[in-house]
Design a protein around this motif. Structure first.
Motif, PDB file in Angstrom:
ATOM      1  N   GLY A 214       0.818  -1.215   0.000  1.00 24.26           N
ATOM      2  CA  GLY A 214       0.000   0.000   0.000  1.00 24.26           C
ATOM      3  C   GLY A 214       0.842   1.251   0.000  1.00 24.26           C
ATOM      4  O   GLY A 214       0.528   2.246  -0.683  1.00 24.26           O
ATOM      5  N   PHE A 215       1.948   1.248   0.765  1.00 25.62           N
ATOM      6  CA  PHE A 215       2.871   2.398   0.770  1.00 25.62           C
ATOM      7  C   PHE A 215       3.497   2.597  -0.606  1.00 25.62           C
ATOM      8  O   PHE A 215       3.693   3.728  -1.054  1.00 25.62           O
ATOM      9  CB  PHE A 215       3.940   2.163   1.830  1.00 25.62           C
ATOM     10  N   LEU A 216       3.810   1.471  -1.290  1.00 26.84           N
ATOM     11  CA  LEU A 216       4.362   1.559  -2.640  1.00 26.84           C
ATOM     12  C   LEU A 216       3.361   2.191  -3.608  1.00 26.84           C
ATOM     13  O   LEU A 216       3.724   3.063  -4.419  1.00 26.84           O
ATOM     14  CB  LEU A 216       4.760   0.173  -3.132  1.00 26.84           C
ATOM     15  N   TYR A 217       2.100   1.774  -3.520  1.00 22.67           N
ATOM     16  CA  TYR A 217       1.073   2.372  -4.386  1.00 22.67           C
ATOM     17  C   TYR A 217       0.908   3.865  -4.085  1.00 22.67           C
ATOM     18  O   TYR A 217       0.724   4.679  -5.001  1.00 22.67           O
ATOM     19  CB  TYR A 217      -0.257   1.641  -4.193  1.00 22.67           C
ATOM     20  N   LEU A 218       0.972   4.203  -2.799  1.00 23.57           N
ATOM     21  CA  LEU A 218       0.888   5.625  -2.425  1.00 23.57           C
ATOM     22  C   LEU A 218       2.062   6.405  -3.000  1.00 23.57           C
ATOM     23  O   LEU A 218       1.901   7.536  -3.493  1.00 23.57           O
ATOM     24  CB  LEU A 218       0.857   5.742  -0.906  1.00 23.57           C
ATOM     25  N   GLU A 219       3.253   5.814  -2.944  1.00 23.86           N
ATOM     26  CA  GLU A 219       4.429   6.487  -3.512  1.00 23.86           C
ATOM     27  C   GLU A 219       4.282   6.680  -5.021  1.00 23.86           C
ATOM     28  O   GLU A 219       4.655   7.734  -5.557  1.00 23.86           O
ATOM     29  CB  GLU A 219       5.684   5.669  -3.209  1.00 23.86           C
ATOM     30  N   ILE A 220       3.745   5.672  -5.710  1.00 28.63           N
ATOM     31  CA  ILE A 220       3.534   5.809  -7.156  1.00 28.63           C
ATOM     32  C   ILE A 220       2.569   6.955  -7.453  1.00 28.63           C
ATOM     33  O   ILE A 220       2.802   7.769  -8.361  1.00 28.63           O
ATOM     34  CB  ILE A 220       3.003   4.484  -7.741  1.00 28.63           C
TER      35      ILE A 220
ATOM     36  N   LEU B 207      11.651   1.451  -1.533  1.00 24.04           N
ATOM     37  CA  LEU B 207      12.856   2.175  -1.118  1.00 24.04           C
ATOM     38  C   LEU B 207      13.320   3.134  -2.202  1.00 24.04           C
ATOM     39  O   LEU B 207      13.675   4.299  -1.920  1.00 24.04           O
ATOM     40  CB  LEU B 207      13.952   1.160  -0.795  1.00 24.04           C
ATOM     41  N   PHE B 208      13.309   2.687  -3.439  1.00 20.23           N
ATOM     42  CA  PHE B 208      13.754   3.540  -4.555  1.00 20.23           C
ATOM     43  C   PHE B 208      12.837   4.749  -4.721  1.00 20.23           C
ATOM     44  O   PHE B 208      13.308   5.888  -4.884  1.00 20.23           O
ATOM     45  CB  PHE B 208      13.773   2.704  -5.839  1.00 20.23           C
ATOM     46  N   LEU B 209      11.511   4.546  -4.653  1.00 23.49           N
ATOM     47  CA  LEU B 209      10.581   5.670  -4.829  1.00 23.49           C
ATOM     48  C   LEU B 209      10.639   6.640  -3.651  1.00 23.49           C
ATOM     49  O   LEU B 209      10.366   7.829  -3.818  1.00 23.49           O
ATOM     50  CB  LEU B 209       9.155   5.140  -5.011  1.00 23.49           C
ATOM     51  N   SER B 210      11.005   6.164  -2.481  1.00 24.16           N
ATOM     52  CA  SER B 210      11.183   7.079  -1.344  1.00 24.16           C
ATOM     53  C   SER B 210      12.299   8.078  -1.634  1.00 24.16           C
ATOM     54  O   SER B 210      12.166   9.292  -1.412  1.00 24.16           O
ATOM     55  CB  SER B 210      11.494   6.288  -0.074  1.00 24.16           C
TER      56      SER B 210
ATOM     57  N   ARG C 155      11.864  12.195  -2.355  1.00 25.44           N
ATOM     58  CA  ARG C 155      12.644  13.192  -1.620  1.00 25.44           C
ATOM     59  C   ARG C 155      13.409  14.093  -2.591  1.00 25.44           C
ATOM     60  O   ARG C 155      13.446  15.320  -2.420  1.00 25.44           O
ATOM     61  CB  ARG C 155      13.607  12.479  -0.675  1.00 25.44           C
ATOM     62  N   ARG C 156      13.987  13.472  -3.617  1.00 26.74           N
ATOM     63  CA  ARG C 156      14.741  14.265  -4.593  1.00 26.74           C
ATOM     64  C   ARG C 156      13.818  15.188  -5.384  1.00 26.74           C
ATOM     65  O   ARG C 156      14.168  16.348  -5.674  1.00 26.74           O
ATOM     66  CB  ARG C 156      15.495  13.330  -5.546  1.00 26.74           C
ATOM     67  N   LEU C 157      12.638  14.706  -5.750  1.00 23.34           N
ATOM     68  CA  LEU C 157      11.681  15.540  -6.489  1.00 23.34           C
ATOM     69  C   LEU C 157      11.233  16.740  -5.667  1.00 23.34           C
ATOM     70  O   LEU C 157      11.098  17.856  -6.186  1.00 23.34           O
ATOM     71  CB  LEU C 157      10.468  14.698  -6.901  1.00 23.34           C
ATOM     72  N   VAL C 158      10.997  16.507  -4.382  1.00 24.72           N
ATOM     73  CA  VAL C 158      10.588  17.622  -3.503  1.00 24.72           C
ATOM     74  C   VAL C 158      11.681  18.675  -3.438  1.00 24.72           C
ATOM     75  O   VAL C 158      11.426  19.892  -3.527  1.00 24.72           O
ATOM     76  CB  VAL C 158      10.242  17.085  -2.101  1.00 24.72           C
TER      77      VAL C 158
END
Length: 230
Positions: free
Chosen positions: A10-16, A111-114, A118-121
């Protein structure tokens, strides 16, 4: 799927979804920056670095656990292949290996999308700051251009006023010369009229003297004739 892996999925889907929101042109960098600097996020931002490190540590632990499970069940599958184990046991081992690989991909992508989020922000915040600085520089340049134009206009007005003053001074001098010439012309006209009157008087006097001379000559002629007759 167990509860912890369901939460990670679910966290992965939220990150996407968050990555799509940040990447797609839904809002400008300024709006995202104002959202990032809102009061609610400012409160969270004070401990965001700490929470982010905890999240990374959890994801790394789950990733290592998935790698351990993959190695474990891959070794069991190899042993079953060499030992020609029962089909049910082999299928269970393959299923567990598949789940371990699935968990590995879920934790790895999470982990990669986290890190990506952060980098996008950070990049969006920097872009908003650069846009604000660029607009401030443009406004400063426009104000400087306006000031320079007004200064040039003032200098032009001063130069125009100086030229107008010089022109007015020249006009005044020409008018004074014209008045002087007119006065001299009037004097010459007066002198001319006086000379004309004097010439007229001299002509009249000459006519009178000539007439008297004629009369005297006649008288002398008559007197001389009378004397000759005697």
């Amino acid at each position: 799927m167990s509860l912890q892996w369901t939460l990670i999925a679910g966290f992965l889907y939220l990150e996407i979804a968050v990555v799509l929101l940040l990447v797609l042109p839904i809002a400008s960098a300024r709006r995202w920056n104002s959202f990032f600097k809102s009061k609610f996020l400012q409160v969270l931002q004070r401990q965001a670095g700490f929470y982010f490190l905890i999240l990374l540590a959890i994801l790394v632990l789950f990733l290592l656990d998935a790698i351990r499970e993959m190695r474990k069940y891959s070794n069991l599958a190899e042993a079953d292949e060499h030992g020609h184990a029962h089909l049910d046991r082999e299928m269970q081992g393959s299923m567990r290996l598949f789940r371990a690989q699935r968990n590995f991909y879920i934790s790895g992508f999470a982990l990669f999308l986290s890190l990506v989020i952060r980098r996008l922000v950070i990049l969006i915040s920097n872009q908003a700051t650069l846009e604000a600085q660029s607009e401030a520089s443009m406004r400063q340049a426009q104000s400087a251009t306006t000031a320079a134009k007004s200064l040039l206009a003032q200098r032009g007005e001063v130069a125009q006023n100086d030229s107008n003053e010089a022109h007015d001074k020249e006009v005044i001098e020409l008018k004074a010369k014209l008045v002087k010439v007119q006065d001299e012309l009037k004097l010459e006209k007066k002198d001319k009229n006086a000379l004309k009157e004097q010439a007229d008087n001299l002509a009249k006097e000459y006519d009178r003297l000539a007439e008297e001379h004629s009369k005297l000559q006649k008288k002398l002629t008559v007197g001389y004739g009378d004397k000759k007759d005697e």
